[in-house]
Write an enzyme that holds these catalytic residues in place. Structure first.
Site, PDB file in Angstrom:
ATOM      1  N   GLY A   9       1.740 -16.672  -7.198  1.00 48.74           N
ATOM      2  CA  GLY A   9       1.894 -15.893  -8.363  1.00 48.74           C
ATOM      3  C   GLY A   9       1.817 -16.841  -9.601  1.00 48.74           C
ATOM      4  O   GLY A   9       2.877 -17.404 -10.082  1.00 48.74           O
ATOM      5  N   CYS A  26       0.676  -1.229   0.014  1.00 50.63           N
ATOM      6  CA  CYS A  26      -0.020   0.050   0.130  1.00 50.63           C
ATOM      7  C   CYS A  26       0.771   1.174   0.250  1.00 50.63           C
ATOM      8  O   CYS A  26       2.017   1.157   0.538  1.00 50.63           O
ATOM      9  CB  CYS A  26      -0.793  -0.224   1.253  1.00 50.63           C
ATOM     10  SG  CYS A  26      -2.134  -1.309   1.232  1.00 50.63           S
TER      11      CYS A  26
END
Lengths: 315, 326
Positions: free
Chosen positions: B248, B135
């Site tokens: 991933g 973030c």
């Protein structure tokens, strides 16, 4: 085990029948054997379809033919339920072949398997029983309305037999294939079709012109204001909402939004609403919403051009 | 190991006992109820719920997702109902599903992350916290915490003080030196690291002449990112001794084993679930099949096997000629 999550089926559905029509835009009507979907489905719901990754078909608008685009389609495509037949356990979807996924889906053959999840969709068309109904569709937006009309006709007895008024709008003769199944409905339906360009059997103009006239007639015909159900392009929905708000008729719209998971897990299919919090999900709160809840863009909210790219880390 | 003995899939990561190494990734599995019709949660190794913040967040305007070749770009905007809603409404149901529950935590300042850790400490049924440090740090001009080793360390140290729950730090690949970030957060007290978060990416609509996502830039996930994620896991597993959770673009059990052999003690499945909701169960079965076919008795036997730089502790040492070919 359901834990209040959506009750849906996932698996291979066999293609029973496929029809394609149209030249400029290809429409496809696909009938699939999916009894587990058929028995659960109600009007307004959709199936999340894994499209074949065939490479022969050319994609739209500059997308390569021949070998196609490797790695696409990837995500499932949400396609509304056009019709459901419990007796045969089949569902029908009606869609436009507009992108790589739908172009490939329009090339399946009877006997092929198509992987589906469904029925999905938590916000569905309510089958009102205490007032007359007007069903209003534009272009490919007519797709979810056939299933709705058939169920409304079944409920007609509870509305003192009042017919279902069906108003459909197309662009041109090229789109006539879209409205054929509505013409085939026997009894209980009053059908009117508008076409933007001259076309036999239709009124030239917009479906919203038909709606305006129908609403004026409604005040003379019926004591109660009709319930309106609509699905179609954004400008059509905006015009329909203006008309229904003027007369105070309750209305429900089916909307669409890009979807990833289809079940409410990823929060991807946000629909702008005039509430707090300002977004709902098309897959679990919709795809059908009370018309008044939606932010359709007139008030500055809703669909808008994307802002300049934000800096910062991954969302 | 002779014949086809039943392998043991159980693993322990950062104090969390899991029946298998397959976890559902945050942001892709909601709060677990959404897929409950298809997946008994008790069959998963663990569930990581979506990024949760102090106050509720509405998320970004649509479009929030767009398909790419073998992947998805997302710009959800961390929509979530806030930590109090999670603790009172979502956690009790999840805790009753007999699967370890991990909450992914997001914030705008170090203080918010620390406050989240404080509030979640001791929440009944919560097994660990995963700090999403991708973030933007609003106090530092929006640079991601995860891009700055000092900010990442300060955030981790703050959370470490505020909770005794196992602390997993989720790393972003959008950095020059992910191993350096991993070292920084481990030194600051992380019990494990998870990686990768999404890669920065975008898509454009050439007819409308603008980016497709409302926010323009988004995060890429799915099979397209697997090689990038695998290299990151390989590097991080060579740099820290704490467990690594790898994710991933994992689709199959074979993909999962690649990550485990690169150094991951457990793996997470995310984007694949959108296309095949039962994929996590498929991955578990396929890992088991691989282990049977190639003579691996325990998952921990495979951790780091393909990584000459693997720095973590393995319970058994391998002789040089016991290499594994698939």
């Amino acid at each position: 085990m359901t834990g209040d999550g959506p009750d849906f089926w996932q698996g291979q559905a066999e293609v029973a029948r496929i029809q394609t029509a149209g030249q400029h835009t290809v429409f496809c009507r696909l009938v699939l054997k999916a009894p587990e979907v058929a028995r659960r489905a109600v009007p307004g719901q959709f199936v999340h379809v894994l499209c074949p990754s065939g490479v022969e078909a050319a994609g739209p608008d500059g997308e390569a033919g021949d070998l196609g685009t490797p790695g696409r389609p990837f995500l499932r495509r949400p396609i509304s339920l056009h019709d459901v037949d419990l007796a045969s356990g089949t569902i029908t979807v009606l869609f436009r072949a507009v992108g790589r996924g739908t172009a490939n889906l329009a090339r399946v053959r009877p006997g092929d398997g198509v992987n589906l999840m469904g029925p999905l969709g938590g916000g569905v068309f309510p089958l009102v029983e205490d007032r007359p109904t007007i069903v209003c569709g534009g272009g490919i937006g007519v797709a979810p309305l056939l299933f709705l009309v058939k169920r409304l006709v079944d409920h007609a007895a509870r509305r003192d037999g009042a017919a279902v008024s069906v108003l459909l709008g197309i662009r041109s003769e090229d789109d006539l294939a879209l409205i054929e199944p509505f013409r085939e409905l026997t009894g209980g339906v009053e059908l009117e079709v508008a076409s933007e360009t001259e076309c036999p059997g239709t009124t030239t103009g917009l479906v919203t012109d038909l709606l305006e006239t129908a609403l004026k007639r409604a005040s003379l015909r019926w004591a109660r204001r009709p319930a309106i159900y609509a699905c179609g392009p954004l400008p059509m929905l905006m015009a329909v909402r203006r008309l229904v708000e003027r007369v105070g008729a309750p209305a429900w719209f089916s909307v669409e939004e890009r979807m990833a998971c289809g079940v409410g897990a990823c929060r991807g299919c946000a629909v702008a609403v005039r509430e707090s919090p300002p977004f709902r999900l098309a897959c679990v709160d919709g795809p059908v919403f009370e018309a008044g809840r939606l932010s359709l863009g007139e008030d500055g909210g809703g669909p808008s051009a994307p802002k300049a790219a934000d800096r910062g880390g991954s969302p | 190991m002779t014949g086809r003995e039943e392998p043991s899939l159980g693993v322990a990561v950062a104090g969390i006992e899991m029946r298998n190494p397959v976890i559902t990734a945050s942001g892709t599995f909601g709060y677990g109820r959404e897929y409950a019709a298809l997946i008994p949660l008790a069959e998963l190794g663990a569930v990581v719920v979506k990024g949760t913040s102090l106050a509720p967040r509405p998320g970004n305007p649509p479009p929030r997702t767009v398909e790419t070749a073998s992947g998805v770009l997302n710009s959800i905007g961390l929509e979530n109902p806030g930590v109090e809603h999670f603790i009172s409404r979502d956690l009790p149901w999840l805790a009753a599903q007999r699967v370890p529950v991990v909450v992914n935590v997001v914030g705008r300042t170090v203080e918010e992350y620390v406050e989240m850790a404080r509030r979640l400490d001791g929440a009944p049924g919560l097994r660990a916290i995963e700090a999403n440090i991708s973030c933007p740090n609003v106090k530092e001009g929006g640079l991601a915490f995860g891009a700055d080793p000092r900010a990442a360390a300060a955030l981790t140290a703050g959370m470490r003080q505020a909770t005794s729950l196992p602390l997993i730090v989720k790393l972003t690949p959008n950095v020059t030196d992910i191993a350096g970030l991993a070292r920084a957060v481990v030194e600051a007290g992380a019990d494990a690291v998870s990686l990768i978060n999404t890669l920065v990416g975008m898509a454009i609509d050439p007819v409308a002449r603008r980016p497709i996502l409302h926010r323009g830039i988004g995060g890429l996930s799915g099979p397209a990112v697997k090689p990038v994620a695998l290299a990151a896991v390989y590097r991080v597993a060579g740099a820290v001794t704490v467990p690594v959770i790898g994710m991933g673009g994992i689709w199959s059990g074979r993909d999962a084993v690649e990550f485990i052999m690169a150094g991951a003690s457990a793996v997470a499945i995310g984007t694949a679930v959108f296309v095949d909701p039962r994929r996590p169960l498929g991955v578990i079965a396929e890992i088991r099949e691989f282990m049977i076919n190639h003579g691996h008795r325990r998952v921990s036997d495979m951790v780091g096997l393909a990584n000459a730089t693997f720095a973590g502790r393995r319970p058994m040492s391998r002789m040089p000629d016991e290499g594994v070919r698939s």
